[in-house]
Scaffold this active site. Structure first.
Site, PDB file in Angstrom:
ATOM      1  N   SER A  62      33.339   0.890  51.382  1.00 31.45           N
ATOM      2  CA  SER A  62      32.394   0.874  52.500  1.00 31.45           C
ATOM      3  C   SER A  62      32.897   1.743  53.642  1.00 31.45           C
ATOM      4  CB  SER A  62      32.187  -0.561  52.984  1.00 31.45           C
ATOM      5  OG  SER A  62      33.398  -1.130  53.396  1.00 31.45           O
TER       6      SER A  62
ATOM      7  N   HIS B 183      39.832  -3.437  42.892  1.00 27.56           N
ATOM      8  CA  HIS B 183      40.427  -3.601  44.223  1.00 27.56           C
ATOM      9  C   HIS B 183      40.611  -5.088  44.477  1.00 27.56           C
ATOM     10  CE1 HIS B 183      41.073  -3.498  48.512  1.00 27.56           C
ATOM     11  NE2 HIS B 183      40.056  -4.332  48.660  1.00 27.56           N
TER      12      HIS B 183
ATOM     13  N   GLU C  93      45.753  -4.514  49.311  1.00 24.52           N
ATOM     14  CA  GLU C  93      46.275  -4.609  50.661  1.00 24.52           C
ATOM     15  C   GLU C  93      47.787  -4.693  50.585  1.00 24.52           C
ATOM     16  OE1 GLU C  93      44.390  -7.805  52.896  1.00 24.52           O
ATOM     17  OE2 GLU C  93      46.343  -8.295  53.702  1.00 24.52           O
TER      18      GLU C  93
ATOM     19  N   HIS D 135      42.330  -4.002  59.099  1.00 24.33           N
ATOM     20  CA  HIS D 135      41.890  -5.184  59.844  1.00 24.33           C
ATOM     21  C   HIS D 135      42.136  -5.031  61.340  1.00 24.33           C
ATOM     22  CE1 HIS D 135      42.802  -6.287  55.693  1.00 24.33           C
ATOM     23  NE2 HIS D 135      41.696  -6.989  55.795  1.00 24.33           N
TER      24      HIS D 135
HETATM   25  N1  GLN Z   1      34.194  -2.120  48.128  1.00 26.69           N
HETATM   26  C1  GLN Z   1      34.227  -3.132  49.123  1.00 26.69           C
HETATM   27  C2  GLN Z   1      34.221  -2.498  50.514  1.00 26.69           C
HETATM   28  O1  GLN Z   1      34.770  -1.482  50.672  1.00 26.69           O
HETATM   29  C3  GLN Z   1      35.446  -4.010  48.998  1.00 26.69           C
HETATM   30  C4  GLN Z   1      35.462  -5.086  50.049  1.00 26.69           C
HETATM   31  C5  GLN Z   1      36.534  -6.111  49.880  1.00 26.69           C
HETATM   32  O2  GLN Z   1      37.514  -5.889  49.201  1.00 26.69           O
HETATM   33  N2  GLN Z   1      36.406  -7.237  50.528  1.00 26.69           N
HETATM   34  O3  GLN Z   1      33.702  -3.042  51.453  1.00 26.69           O
HETATM   35 ZN    ZN Z   2      39.627  -5.684  50.174  1.00 28.37          ZN
END
Ligand code: GLN
Ligand code: ZN
Length: 750
Positions: free
Chosen positions: A428, A637, A661, A690
């Protein structure tokens, strides 16, 4: 029999508390006004619960932010750095909850962790050499008296001393046992005061008991409770457990001088067995958690009654399996949901009625039972036989991708010809006000679908141009069309229901509105193909398709209970697999399948991790990507890097690349990767999204070097640590530019 609950949601049926607290943060209302809103919400709750016929009410289950933080505050477990701010008690409380930056100083918040196996998060009490545990607050006493004034004799609720110490973080070489004496003295003084005020019962929540217990754990529990229970000052003490059974501590719990034990008969797989085979002490009251405090489904009374009849206790109080904090307020707020669905749902308020219904039936009035039997006699929904058959026909081979990882890696290296340390993002891009406004307008019917889509296309185009300009290697379309990574897919798949007001507190002022998995899940049309294909048409660089994985979709929804989670997850996996294959067919060569929530539903007992969860969750993920060509690269991810303990399972997902992360955890996971010869190529996030902070080029370069010390160059990808949705455009642009520049710099140094 009497009825009670363990706790009730406090955020307000229309999130009144959330909005009031946020207004207080923005100084739009005063502390007194906030207190008034809170008191009004408590009044409404007591009234609702009492009107439903619940005989034993609770108090102190209310909180401005978090009850663990309330307990720590009550007991003076407040780190010096917050006290040094010299704020009012309320502001000091919020400073711990969310950090403080202002005239009085600059401190970050206490750390926040997931509350057992729920989506709720608590603030971690912090102990250090200066911690002086003693009762300094009055909240529990005030709320008890507040209820009393309104005519309710309540049972105050407090986090128990054992779970408090077990959840704590210990600084400066301190350990839980250092605080035993002080904690005992503090709880003893709470007993005294509550008894003086006229309380008869006190509920001490001890959910930590449902985890695996060591000898040392049980010793700590004994050291805390033996002296406490030796003098209860006339109070009756309920040890309340939930989220599982107490197989390790049942003997101890029944031997100690508790007056009541709260046991979970829903999530506690062995609870019934324990009480049946070991018996339940004749002099104690059993608070039997029979109504599910976590799900949103109406209970099947016949099954519940059959369970209750098997419980061998002299005195039983019917209760919920855990606090109702984890479910939304009431289905009365769902105007759009058809009655045919609603009749099967029970949120917090409806669960109160279920408890009293059961009580009435046990007392010989079976009107409610008849209605419930009639409901369950008719099939709930129409099954999708095609999907059921498809899941049943799955073979071992469907869960394995061919050829092997190493062969694919070689094929893909030739296929994509990416530079060393390929750069990418997690999916995103910032959801600006305009992006959200466009969606809101479309939802309100103010613009057409075509207008809505065109706006998003323009965003995609600008996003692709930006990524090309700064020189990222693998691009994304930006996810402008998605409000939420689960809701978006849920809305496009068959089998999901959506609510208007079914909010559940996630932490503090944050609430989530999980979709409900109602029926068999299936996909009747492509979901993401149009956006991905359009984005790919704008560039020669590979465009990553972006999907949410089946385990995450399940974990962030309210699941069905008439079939297993495994079954539902496989249905979702087949739907997402079809999407993967459609993306591939349409020229998308790299596909990311996010499993952000995979780790968070690990069972509380380690011994259950594989048999109860990973053994089906990991294959379900593999199923999604098992049918693609060797040239198609599957990424995944995960949001938290705390998966050192399930590293083999993560590798077993057999993705080609995983991003995660890492920046906040100081890259410690890399040591594990190194030791365990992790095969999957990895993109450990090189900066923390974050925070609005912009990492400098040299800082990112330093991080990349650190990564390269642990992971072979060929296996490393460079990316931020999560999606950029919540970030602003300015910091995103600067941060990504620095990431690309740093990567280029490191490449030259190789
Ligand atoms: N692909 C999602 C984004 O980039 C992954 C979001 C997430 O890991 N919470 O928003
Ligand atoms: Zn994430």
């Amino acid at each position: 029999m009497t009825t009670t609950i363990i706790g009730y949601p406090r955020i307000g049926s229309h999130r009144e508390l959330k909005f009031a607290v946020q207004k207080y943060f923005k100084q739009e209302i005063t502390a007194e006004e906030l207190a008034q809103t809170a008191a009004e919400l408590r009044r409404q709750n007591w009234q609702t619960i009492s009107a439903a016929g619940i005989t034993q009410l609770t108090s102190n289950d209310f909180s401005y932010y978090d009850t663990t933080l309330d307990t720590a505050t009550l007991l003076n477990i407040v780190p010096k750095r917050y006290k040094a701010l010299n704020l009012s008690p309320l502001d000091e409380y919020f400073a711990q909850a969310r950090g403080y930056q202002g005239e009085h100083g600059d401190v970050t918040a206490l750390s926040m962790k997931k509350w057992f196996n729920t989506n709720y998060h608590y603030l971690v009490p912090e102990f250090d050499a200066d911690t002086d545990v003693k009762v300094v607050g009055t909240k529990i006493f005030d709320e008890y008296q507040e209820a009393k004034k309104q005519g309710y004799q309540t049972r105050p609720v407090l986090l128990g001393p054992y779970t408090l110490l077990q959840l704590g973080a210990y600084e400066a070489d301190t350990k839980p046992a250092d605080f035993t004496q002080a904690v005992v003295a503090a709880y003893d003084s709470i007993f005294t005061t509550l008894a003086e005020l006229g309380a008869d019962w006190l509920q001490l929540d001890e959910p930590a008991l449902v985890k695996d217990q060591t000898e040392a754990d049980l010793e700590l529990f004994t050291d805390l409770y033996k002296p406490l229970l030796a003098n209860k000052h006339g109070l009756k003490i309920l040890a309340q457990t939930y989220f599982g059974d107490v197989r390790d501590s049942y003997d101890l719990l029944t031997a100690l001088d508790f007056d009541g034990l709260g046991l979970d008969f829903v999530e506690g797989d062995e609870t019934l067995d324990l009480v049946k085979t070991k018996g339940f002490p004749a002099d104690k009251t059993l608070f039997a958690g029979v109504i599910n405090g976590k799900n949103i489904w109406k209970a099947n009374y016949d099954k519940k009654l059959a369970l209750i009849h098997q419980i061998p206790a002299n005195a039983i109080v019917l209760t919920t399996s855990c606090s109702l904090l984890h479910v939304p307020y009431t289905i009365e707020n769902e105007e759009k949901l058809a009655p045919k669905y609603k009749q099967y749902l029970a949120f917090a308020k409806e669960k109160l009625t279920e408890l009293t219904d059961l009580d009435h039936v046990l007392n010989g009035d079976d009107a409610a039972l008849k209605a419930n039997q009639a409901l369950f006699a008719t099939p709930r929904y129409e099954e999708n036989q095609a999907i059921i058959d498809q899941v049943a026909a799955l073979k071992e081979a469907d869960f394995h991708r061919e050829p092997s990882f190493d062969e694919r890696a070689a094929i893909q290296k030739a296929e994509f010809n990416l530079p060393e340390l390929p750069t990418t993002t997690i999916g995103s891009f910032p959801q600006t006000r305009e992006v959200r406004r466009n969606r809101a307008k479309y939802k309100r019917g103010e613009i057409t679908k075509a207008q809505y889509d065109q706006f998003n296309r323009d965003q995609i185009k600008a996003c692709v141009e930006f990524q090309e300009k700064i020189g990222l290697d693998v691009l994304v379309h930006g996810e402008y069309e998605r409000n939420d990574m689960v809701e978006y897919f849920g809305e496009k798949l068959d089998g999901f229901l959506f609510t208007q007001n079914a909010w559940v507190q996630s932490y503090g002022t944050r609430c989530v509105k999980p979709p409900i998995i109602w029926g068999d899940v299936s996909r009747n049309a492509p979901i993401t193909v149009a956006e991905s294909v359009y984005a790919q048409s704008l560039t020669d660089k590979p465009m990553k398709g972006m999907l949410t994985g089946p385990v995450t979709i399940l974990n962030w929804s309210f699941p069905r209970e008439d079939i297993s989670k495994k079954e539902t997850t496989l249905q979702i996996a087949l739907a997402i697999q079809a999407e993967v294959l459609d993306l591939e067919k349409n020229g998308i060569k790299i596909i990311q399948i996010d499993e952000a929530a995979l780790r968070e539903k690990l069972p509380l007992r380690k011994s259950d991790w594989y048999s109860r969860y990973l053994d089906w969750a990991i294959p379900a993920f593999r199923l999604v990507g098992s049918k693609v060509q060797p040239t198609t690269q599957i990424h995944t991810h995960m949001c938290y890097s705390e998966f050192g303990d399930i590293i083999d399972a993560i590798d077993d997902m057999d993705a080609d690349v995983i991003s995660f992360e890492a920046s906040r955890a100081d890259l410690t996971l890399l040591d594990t990767l190194q030791q365990d010869h992790f095969k999957t190529h990895v993109g450990p996030g090189v900066y923390d999204i974050h925070s609005p902070r912009i990492p400098s080029e040299s800082e990112v370069a330093g991080t990349i070097h650190k990564i390269l010390k642990k992971v072979p160059l060929n296996n490393v990808w460079i990316n931020p640590d999560c999606g950029l949705k919540t970030r602003g455009t300015t910091e995103t642009t600067a941060s990504l530019e620095n990431v690309v520049a740093a990567t280029k710099q490191v490449r030259q140094e190789l």
